[in-house]
Write a protein that holds these residues in place. Structure first.
Motif, PDB file in Angstrom:
ATOM      1  N   GLU A 344      -0.980  17.729  -3.992  1.00 59.99           N
ATOM      2  CA  GLU A 344       0.538  17.460  -4.382  1.00 59.99           C
ATOM      3  C   GLU A 344       0.792  15.957  -4.078  1.00 59.99           C
ATOM      4  O   GLU A 344       1.140  15.405  -4.877  1.00 59.99           O
ATOM      5  CB  GLU A 344       1.624  18.219  -4.012  1.00 59.99           C
ATOM      6  CG  GLU A 344       2.971  18.019  -4.427  1.00 59.99           C
ATOM      7  CD  GLU A 344       4.121  19.095  -3.496  1.00 59.99           C
ATOM      8  OE1 GLU A 344       4.530  19.801  -4.395  1.00 59.99           O
ATOM      9  OE2 GLU A 344       4.233  19.042  -2.514  1.00 59.99           O
ATOM     10  N   GLU A 347      -1.109  13.516  -6.345  1.00 56.27           N
ATOM     11  CA  GLU A 347      -0.742  13.397  -7.538  1.00 56.27           C
ATOM     12  C   GLU A 347       0.594  12.626  -7.530  1.00 56.27           C
ATOM     13  O   GLU A 347       0.730  11.779  -8.466  1.00 56.27           O
ATOM     14  CB  GLU A 347      -0.307  14.730  -8.144  1.00 56.27           C
ATOM     15  CG  GLU A 347       0.042  14.956  -9.687  1.00 56.27           C
ATOM     16  CD  GLU A 347       0.152  16.254 -10.143  1.00 56.27           C
ATOM     17  OE1 GLU A 347       0.959  16.589 -11.129  1.00 56.27           O
ATOM     18  OE2 GLU A 347      -0.206  17.192  -9.615  1.00 56.27           O
ATOM     19  N   ILE A 348       1.486  12.666  -6.562  1.00 54.91           N
ATOM     20  CA  ILE A 348       2.821  12.081  -6.715  1.00 54.91           C
ATOM     21  C   ILE A 348       2.675  10.382  -6.412  1.00 54.91           C
ATOM     22  O   ILE A 348       3.149   9.657  -6.817  1.00 54.91           O
ATOM     23  CB  ILE A 348       3.691  12.528  -5.158  1.00 54.91           C
ATOM     24  CG1 ILE A 348       4.104  13.973  -5.913  1.00 54.91           C
ATOM     25  CG2 ILE A 348       4.938  11.736  -5.206  1.00 54.91           C
ATOM     26  CD1 ILE A 348       4.760  14.950  -4.819  1.00 54.91           C
ATOM     27  N   ASP A 358      12.227   8.107  -4.248  1.00 55.33           N
ATOM     28  CA  ASP A 358      12.304   9.036  -5.586  1.00 55.33           C
ATOM     29  C   ASP A 358      11.095  10.028  -5.436  1.00 55.33           C
ATOM     30  O   ASP A 358      11.224  11.064  -5.871  1.00 55.33           O
ATOM     31  CB  ASP A 358      11.981   8.436  -6.644  1.00 55.33           C
ATOM     32  CG  ASP A 358      13.608   7.873  -7.189  1.00 55.33           C
ATOM     33  OD1 ASP A 358      14.650   8.090  -6.269  1.00 55.33           O
ATOM     34  OD2 ASP A 358      13.716   6.696  -7.824  1.00 55.33           O
ATOM     35  N   ASP A 359      10.051   9.635  -4.647  1.00 51.92           N
ATOM     36  CA  ASP A 359       8.740  10.507  -4.405  1.00 51.92           C
ATOM     37  C   ASP A 359       9.078  11.918  -3.526  1.00 51.92           C
ATOM     38  O   ASP A 359       8.580  12.672  -3.830  1.00 51.92           O
ATOM     39  CB  ASP A 359       7.640   9.594  -3.917  1.00 51.92           C
ATOM     40  CG  ASP A 359       7.197   8.842  -4.816  1.00 51.92           C
ATOM     41  OD1 ASP A 359       7.173   8.752  -5.984  1.00 51.92           O
ATOM     42  OD2 ASP A 359       6.753   7.613  -4.316  1.00 51.92           O
ATOM     43  N   GLY A 361      11.674  13.737  -3.239  1.00 52.51           N
ATOM     44  CA  GLY A 361      12.120  15.033  -4.057  1.00 52.51           C
ATOM     45  C   GLY A 361      11.286  15.575  -4.931  1.00 52.51           C
ATOM     46  O   GLY A 361      11.373  16.816  -4.965  1.00 52.51           O
ATOM     47  N   LYS A 362      10.095  14.949  -5.129  1.00 52.45           N
ATOM     48  CA  LYS A 362       9.000  15.805  -5.882  1.00 52.45           C
ATOM     49  C   LYS A 362       7.927  16.509  -4.954  1.00 52.45           C
ATOM     50  O   LYS A 362       7.149  17.216  -5.582  1.00 52.45           O
ATOM     51  CB  LYS A 362       8.196  14.543  -6.626  1.00 52.45           C
ATOM     52  CG  LYS A 362       9.022  13.717  -7.522  1.00 52.45           C
ATOM     53  CD  LYS A 362       8.084  12.470  -7.978  1.00 52.45           C
ATOM     54  CE  LYS A 362       9.211  11.769  -8.863  1.00 52.45           C
ATOM     55  NZ  LYS A 362       8.233  10.454  -9.273  1.00 52.45           N
ATOM     56  N   MET A 363       8.121  16.400  -3.845  1.00 54.40           N
ATOM     57  CA  MET A 363       7.205  17.145  -2.756  1.00 54.40           C
ATOM     58  C   MET A 363       7.456  18.335  -2.568  1.00 54.40           C
ATOM     59  O   MET A 363       7.992  18.835  -1.355  1.00 54.40           O
ATOM     60  CB  MET A 363       7.118  16.343  -1.374  1.00 54.40           C
ATOM     61  CG  MET A 363       6.541  15.016  -1.604  1.00 54.40           C
ATOM     62  SD  MET A 363       6.609  14.015   0.034  1.00 54.40           S
ATOM     63  CE  MET A 363       6.154  12.386  -0.571  1.00 54.40           C
ATOM     64  N   THR A 364       7.564  19.276  -3.504  1.00 59.62           N
ATOM     65  CA  THR A 364       8.186  20.622  -3.565  1.00 59.62           C
ATOM     66  C   THR A 364       7.443  21.664  -2.734  1.00 59.62           C
ATOM     67  O   THR A 364       7.852  22.419  -1.837  1.00 59.62           O
ATOM     68  CB  THR A 364       8.269  20.919  -4.946  1.00 59.62           C
ATOM     69  OG1 THR A 364       7.018  21.138  -5.546  1.00 59.62           O
ATOM     70  CG2 THR A 364       9.172  20.435  -5.555  1.00 59.62           C
ATOM     71  N   TYR A 365       6.131  21.709  -2.798  1.00 65.78           N
ATOM     72  CA  TYR A 365       5.176  22.777  -2.117  1.00 65.78           C
ATOM     73  C   TYR A 365       5.148  22.265  -0.636  1.00 65.78           C
ATOM     74  O   TYR A 365       5.129  23.044   0.273  1.00 65.78           O
ATOM     75  CB  TYR A 365       3.659  22.588  -2.525  1.00 65.78           C
ATOM     76  CG  TYR A 365       3.046  23.844  -2.155  1.00 65.78           C
ATOM     77  CD1 TYR A 365       3.436  25.287  -2.930  1.00 65.78           C
ATOM     78  CD2 TYR A 365       2.197  23.846  -1.151  1.00 65.78           C
ATOM     79  CE1 TYR A 365       2.726  26.476  -2.209  1.00 65.78           C
ATOM     80  CE2 TYR A 365       1.496  24.979  -0.510  1.00 65.78           C
ATOM     81  CZ  TYR A 365       1.713  26.227  -1.076  1.00 65.78           C
ATOM     82  OH  TYR A 365       1.260  27.405  -0.680  1.00 65.78           O
ATOM     83  N   THR A 367       7.577  20.523   1.053  1.00 65.22           N
ATOM     84  CA  THR A 367       8.693  20.917   1.381  1.00 65.22           C
ATOM     85  C   THR A 367       8.855  22.182   1.899  1.00 65.22           C
ATOM     86  O   THR A 367       9.334  22.788   3.175  1.00 65.22           O
ATOM     87  CB  THR A 367      10.001  20.531   0.581  1.00 65.22           C
ATOM     88  OG1 THR A 367       9.894  19.033   0.239  1.00 65.22           O
ATOM     89  CG2 THR A 367      11.089  20.856   1.395  1.00 65.22           C
ATOM     90  N   LYS A 464       8.787  14.512   5.675  1.00 70.69           N
ATOM     91  CA  LYS A 464       7.822  14.518   4.516  1.00 70.69           C
ATOM     92  C   LYS A 464       6.975  13.314   4.314  1.00 70.69           C
ATOM     93  O   LYS A 464       5.786  13.396   3.956  1.00 70.69           O
ATOM     94  CB  LYS A 464       8.994  14.514   3.159  1.00 70.69           C
ATOM     95  CG  LYS A 464       9.560  15.651   2.861  1.00 70.69           C
ATOM     96  CD  LYS A 464      10.560  15.446   1.763  1.00 70.69           C
ATOM     97  CE  LYS A 464      11.532  16.557   1.505  1.00 70.69           C
ATOM     98  NZ  LYS A 464      12.366  16.461   0.279  1.00 70.69           N
TER      99      LYS A 464
END
Length: 511
Positions: A344, A347-348, A358-359, A361-365, A367, A464
């Motif tokens: 993940e 990819e980000i 802004d990156d 908030g994209k780290m969903t898994y 997090t 994160k």
């Protein structure tokens, strides 16, 4: 004749002094006994484990390990049970969401029986303040955690992390496991030095390292004092080697903080220095504290400044150290989740050199994995309050004002009525669909209610950035011969450190 009269007068004076000391001692003993009786009567309706006639539950907890012992008691006594440290300090130990909501949705003060021990070290900052002054400080400090202030810290987190990872590259070449906890602690302190004091990019100097060692010593001594009821008396404690060591470490910490504050105040008197501060990449926490004013123009006193800085330094680096270290342990323990997080963040990051605001908030898994680590290994496993008004719990049982509450976050997060298979590491517990409908007080790594942790967004952002960079540089695996032994020491540590094997994946992004 004169000497005889003087001797008689001194003798009478000594007798009167002895009588007064005896009366004061009896009065204090009666007050302690009456308070003990009041606490015990308040908890009559809550069954609990048997107590030792002198130590209460303290000795059993020390011998068997407090965390898992309380979890076993939580299975035996649903909702809550009395917890006695010695015979005179008794808490209702709670670990059920509705019970937690009944207390933590209010603004009850921290329990002085525990948090007064902090005063010598961190003074009267947000952690221990109560009433209007707490509200004033909270209001003054809140702008320091606005996202506009936090944004530039992403680069600071990354710089300190990369310095740590470069050290780990060298250690990893030795092809044996090593304890990551101390290195993470130094990295977290280096980060906070930059975010709090505007420390330069040169890393920790000798004085900073002394400060780090002092803070580590203070957290250990604080936990020892909490668990040793005979240390609860100030007069006795300051006479012991542990008490003297505590005072010496306090002095080291205070000297460091005072020196930095003096330098910054002096710099602010110089126009050129003011311009330099304003042109920096980011404001630091001390800038915000020095500029904080309420609606009447009142600023923080020197004592308040030191208290808030010392509080932020303690809460901001030790808790983060614990969270990052246990997260990396979980990643080593569960390689399938480690690899999914790594994919993940790769990819980000893409073709970029570093993460942007802004990156995050994209780290969903990632997090979800951080939150699941917080569930199983909460950085602060236990917190305490004193009721300033009566409370009635969901099952009808009640406690009067003045009662002491211990929220056992570690046991709450392992409550099987809320968390199915609570010992299983499952990040999907924190997927949007699974979070919906869950009790809001079932997951409390940053406490909850009006007195929740003011720095939780700062901590999550740091977690994160640090963990993402760690996973890009290394593959983490366990050392089966040195598995960690959980130990509460104000924060959750490991008695024998957290030893991991690290396999380099290549410098930079790890692509």
């Amino acid at each position: 004749m004169g000497l005889g009269f003087l001797s008689l007068s001194l003798s009478r004076l000594g007798l009167w002094a002895s009588v007064m000391i005896l009366i004061i001692s009896i009065f204090k003993l009666l007050r302690v006994l009456l308070r003990r009786q009041k606490l015990a009567r308040a908890m009559d309706s809550f069954p609990g484990p048997p107590t030792h006639w002198l130590f209460g539950h303290a000795r059993e907890i020390q011998q068997t390990g407090s965390l898992d012992k309380v979890v076993s008691w939580a299975h035996q006594f649903p909702y809550a049970h009395p917890l006695w440290l010695g015979q005179f300090v008794g808490f209702l130990n709670i670990y059920e969401p509705d019970y937690a909501k009944a207390v933590y949705s209010r603004g009850d003060p921290k329990a002085p029986d525990v948090y007064d021990f902090f005063l010598q070290w961190i003074g009267r900052g947000l952690l221990v303040l109560d009433g209007p002054k707490w509200f004033q400080h909270r209001k003054l400090l809140t702008p320091g955690f606005h996202y506009d202030v936090l944004k530039p810290y992403v680069a600071v987190f990354a710089d300190s992390t990369r310095a740590m990872l470069d050290k780990w590259e060298k250690k990893a070449r030795e092809d044996r496991s090593f304890d990551i906890f101390c290195d993470v602690g130094h990295m977290a302190l280096d980060t906070l030095m930059k975010c709090t004091f505007g420390k330069g990019d040169s890393g920790l100097d000798h004085r900073d390292s002394d400060y780090y060692l002092a803070v580590s010593d203070l957290t250990l001594l604080m936990q020892q004092r909490l668990e040793s009821f005979h240390y609860h008396n100030d007069f006795i404690y300051w006479l012991t080697p542990h008490g003297r060591r505590f005072l010496k470490a306090c002095q080291t910490a205070h000297n460091h903080t005072d020196q930095v504050i003096r330098r910054r105040k002096a710099a602010l008197q110089n126009e050129k220095e003011q311009e330099k501060i304003q042109q920096r990449r980011h404001l630091d926490f001390l800038d915000i504290l020095l500029g904080a004013r309420d609606e009447n123009g009142i600023t923080l006193s020197d004592a308040d400044l030191r208290a808030e800085v010392d509080t932020f330094m303690f809460e901001g680096h030790d808790t983060t150290t614990s969270g990052i270290s246990w997260f990396l342990y979980c990643m080593a323990l569960y390689p399938e989740h480690q690899e999914r997080c790594r994919e993940e963040v790769r990819e980000i990051l893409g073709d970029k050199d570093s993460f942007q605001w802004d990156d995050l908030g994209k780290m969903t898994y990632l997090t979800m994995c951080i939150k699941e680590t917080f569930r199983l290994y909460p950085p602060v496993p236990q917190v305490y309050r004193q009721l300033n008004k009566p409370v009635t719990f969901v099952d009808g049982r009640a406690l009067p004002a003045g009662s002491l509450i211990s929220l056992h976050i570690y046991a709450l997060h392992r409550n099987s009525s809320v968390w199915p298979d609570p010992e299983v590491f499952d990040p999907l517990r924190f997927s949007p669909e699974n979070v919906t409908g869950r009790h809001p007080f079932a997951f409390m790594p940053f406490s909850a209610g009006p007195r929740n942790c003011i720095g939780q967004q700062f901590a999550m952002n740091e977690m994160k950035v640090v963990t993402a960079l760690c996973l890009l540089r290394f593959e983490f695996s366990l050392d089966p011969s040195q598995l960690p032994i959980k130990m509460p020491q104000l924060i959750l540590r490991s008695k024998n450190g957290i030893h991991l094997h690290l396999k380099p994946l290549g410098s930079g992004s790890g692509k």
